[in-house]
Design a protein around this motif. Structure first.
Motif, PDB file in Angstrom:
ATOM      1  N   ASP A 134     -13.629  10.640   9.798  1.00  0.00           N
ATOM      2  CA  ASP A 134     -12.642  11.669   9.481  1.00  0.00           C
ATOM      3  C   ASP A 134     -11.725  11.981  10.668  1.00  0.00           C
ATOM      4  N   GLU A 135     -11.222  10.927  11.274  1.00  0.00           N
ATOM      5  CA  GLU A 135     -10.290  11.049  12.404  1.00  0.00           C
ATOM      6  C   GLU A 135      -9.045  10.232  12.074  1.00  0.00           C
ATOM      7  N   TYR A 136      -7.884  10.857  12.144  1.00  0.00           N
ATOM      8  CA  TYR A 136      -6.666  10.159  11.731  1.00  0.00           C
ATOM      9  C   TYR A 136      -5.638  10.140  12.853  1.00  0.00           C
ATOM     10  N   HIS A 137      -5.097   8.957  13.091  1.00  0.00           N
ATOM     11  CA  HIS A 137      -3.960   8.772  13.987  1.00  0.00           C
ATOM     12  C   HIS A 137      -2.979   7.834  13.291  1.00  0.00           C
ATOM     13  N   ALA A 138      -1.705   7.993  13.568  1.00  0.00           N
ATOM     14  CA  ALA A 138      -0.695   7.121  12.970  1.00  0.00           C
ATOM     15  C   ALA A 138      -1.025   5.663  13.260  1.00  0.00           C
ATOM     16  N   PHE A 139      -0.733   4.798  12.304  1.00  0.00           N
ATOM     17  CA  PHE A 139      -1.133   3.401  12.427  1.00  0.00           C
ATOM     18  C   PHE A 139      -0.486   2.722  13.631  1.00  0.00           C
ATOM     19  N   VAL A 186       5.889   0.104  -2.276  1.00  0.00           N
ATOM     20  CA  VAL A 186       5.028  -0.316  -1.169  1.00  0.00           C
ATOM     21  C   VAL A 186       4.001   0.773  -0.910  1.00  0.00           C
ATOM     22  N   VAL A 187       2.740   0.366  -0.788  1.00  0.00           N
ATOM     23  CA  VAL A 187       1.648   1.272  -0.418  1.00  0.00           C
ATOM     24  C   VAL A 187       1.011   0.686   0.837  1.00  0.00           C
ATOM     25  N   SER A 188       1.141   1.391   1.950  1.00  0.00           N
ATOM     26  CA  SER A 188       0.847   0.772   3.238  1.00  0.00           C
ATOM     27  C   SER A 188       0.087   1.704   4.176  1.00  0.00           C
ATOM     28  N   ASN A 189      -0.675   1.106   5.070  1.00  0.00           N
ATOM     29  CA  ASN A 189      -1.268   1.865   6.167  1.00  0.00           C
ATOM     30  C   ASN A 189      -0.242   2.218   7.229  1.00  0.00           C
ATOM     31  N   GLY A 190       0.881   1.530   7.228  1.00  0.00           N
ATOM     32  CA  GLY A 190       1.915   1.799   8.220  1.00  0.00           C
ATOM     33  C   GLY A 190       2.431   3.225   8.141  1.00  0.00           C
ATOM     34  N   ASN A 191       2.750   3.808   9.297  1.00  0.00           N
ATOM     35  CA  ASN A 191       3.307   5.149   9.302  1.00  0.00           C
ATOM     36  C   ASN A 191       4.780   5.100   8.897  1.00  0.00           C
ATOM     37  N   ARG A 192       5.359   6.263   8.695  1.00  0.00           N
ATOM     38  CA  ARG A 192       6.697   6.344   8.112  1.00  0.00           C
ATOM     39  C   ARG A 192       7.740   5.573   8.918  1.00  0.00           C
ATOM     40  N   ARG A 225      15.446  -3.300  -3.270  1.00  0.00           N
ATOM     41  CA  ARG A 225      14.378  -3.958  -4.026  1.00  0.00           C
ATOM     42  C   ARG A 225      13.125  -3.082  -4.172  1.00  0.00           C
ATOM     43  N   ILE A 226      12.947  -2.152  -3.262  1.00  0.00           N
ATOM     44  CA  ILE A 226      11.774  -1.278  -3.261  1.00  0.00           C
ATOM     45  C   ILE A 226      12.215   0.148  -3.595  1.00  0.00           C
ATOM     46  N   GLU A 227      11.590   0.717  -4.618  1.00  0.00           N
ATOM     47  CA  GLU A 227      11.952   2.064  -5.048  1.00  0.00           C
ATOM     48  C   GLU A 227      11.545   3.123  -4.022  1.00  0.00           C
ATOM     49  N   ARG A 228      10.358   2.943  -3.459  1.00  0.00           N
ATOM     50  CA  ARG A 228       9.823   3.974  -2.558  1.00  0.00           C
ATOM     51  C   ARG A 228       8.634   3.397  -1.821  1.00  0.00           C
ATOM     52  N   THR A 229       8.387   3.912  -0.632  1.00  0.00           N
ATOM     53  CA  THR A 229       7.209   3.514   0.125  1.00  0.00           C
ATOM     54  C   THR A 229       6.239   4.689   0.228  1.00  0.00           C
ATOM     55  N   PHE A 230       4.952   4.365   0.231  1.00  0.00           N
ATOM     56  CA  PHE A 230       3.900   5.359   0.407  1.00  0.00           C
ATOM     57  C   PHE A 230       3.083   4.967   1.634  1.00  0.00           C
ATOM     58  N   SER A 231       2.897   5.927   2.519  1.00  0.00           N
ATOM     59  CA  SER A 231       2.242   5.691   3.795  1.00  0.00           C
ATOM     60  C   SER A 231       0.884   6.378   3.845  1.00  0.00           C
ATOM     61  N   ALA A 232      -0.019   5.823   4.648  1.00  0.00           N
ATOM     62  CA  ALA A 232      -1.283   6.500   4.908  1.00  0.00           C
ATOM     63  C   ALA A 232      -1.047   7.897   5.469  1.00  0.00           C
ATOM     64  N   ASP A 233       0.091   8.092   6.122  1.00  0.00           N
ATOM     65  CA  ASP A 233       0.438   9.420   6.625  1.00  0.00           C
ATOM     66  C   ASP A 233       0.448  10.462   5.514  1.00  0.00           C
ATOM     67  N   ASP A 234       0.771  10.038   4.287  1.00  0.00           N
ATOM     68  CA  ASP A 234       0.889  10.982   3.171  1.00  0.00           C
ATOM     69  C   ASP A 234      -0.430  11.696   2.885  1.00  0.00           C
ATOM     70  N   VAL A 235      -1.535  10.989   3.069  1.00  0.00           N
ATOM     71  CA  VAL A 235      -2.857  11.556   2.753  1.00  0.00           C
ATOM     72  C   VAL A 235      -3.780  11.583   3.967  1.00  0.00           C
ATOM     73  N   GLU A 236      -3.305  11.025   5.081  1.00  0.00           N
ATOM     74  CA  GLU A 236      -4.082  10.926   6.318  1.00  0.00           C
ATOM     75  C   GLU A 236      -5.423  10.233   6.092  1.00  0.00           C
TER      76      GLU A 236
END
Length: 227
Positions: A58-63, A119-125, A140-151
């Motif tokens: 349960d420790e989060y840092h930007a990718f 895109v659903v990615s571990n990459g940060n924004r 080509r891509i509607e939207r990206t979702f980052s691990a940052d969204d949910v940490e």
């Protein structure tokens, strides 16, 4: 579960290793080491290990921070001493990774066939913004979702379910395509149809959770969806 193309409303993709080629880092690494492929592999694997351990404790840092830490580890493990500027140049490569040859055509076919792509990615924004720009994916891509969204990092189900909820599609109507063997089970566990993009013609597993579909390119995925 067997892949059901009739149930697919939207298609989501992983980014690193799936849309863009992480082995691009081998070229700049070749200026410093005799075996850049080995160091690149260690760098990549260590960054993913940091992400999965972070989930567990349960420790989060930007990718991007994890990538930086992993580079430090890989260089030290190989006995390579670089300046801060040289390390920064290597890290910059992650903003300029090569796009796989089939990506643009595959995405264009999917969009022409009526599928919105995400895109659903571990990459940060910041990483995802630069990826979309450098890879010419803006239309080509509607939207990206980052691990940052949910940490939380993939393959935890939370990020896949978050993406489906934000898209507004039932999770079972999302096909998720990734090259990482560890990524697809996360999507399947979340309820998506998991597509393994087996770019390197390797074997799956042995692993209990199987992909619903295996392809080698985005264009083959478009074939499977009939577009």
């Amino acid at each position: 579960m067997t892949f059901d193309p009739d149930a697919v409303d939207v298609v989501a993709f992983d980014s690193y290793g799936t849309i863009v080629d992480v082995t691009t880092v081998e070229e700049p690494l070749a200026d410093y080491v005799d075996d850049p492929a080995a160091l690149a592999s260690l760098w990549r694997e260590r960054s993913l290990t940091y992400a999965m351990v972070g989930n567990a404790i349960d420790e989060y840092h930007a990718f991007f921070d994890l990538i930086e830490h992993a580079l430090e580890y890989a260089l030290a493990a190989r006995g390579v001493d670089l300046s801060a500027e040289e390390k920064a140049d290597l890290l910059q490569t992650y903003h300029d990774l090569d796009v796989f040859d089939d990506v643009h055509e595959g995405l264009d076919r999917l969009r022409a066939g009526g599928y919105d792509c995400y895109v659903v990615s571990n990459g940060n924004r910041e990483m995802l913004d630069s990826l979309i720009d450098f890879a010419d994916l803006g239309d080509r891509i509607e939207r990206t979702f980052s691990a940052d969204d949910v940490e939380r990092f993939k393959p935890e189900p939370a990020i896949y379910r978050h993406a489906a909820a934000e898209i507004g599609a039932p999770v079972e109507n999302v096909a998720f395509a990734a090259a990482g063997w560890w990524d697809v089970p996360g999507a399947v566990t979340a309820g998506m149809q998991g597509v393994w993009v087996n770019r390197q013609e390797t074997r799956w597993g042995p692993y209990e959770t199987e992909p619903d579909l295996t392809v080698s390119t985005f264009t083959e995925l478009a074939d499977e969806l009939g577009v």
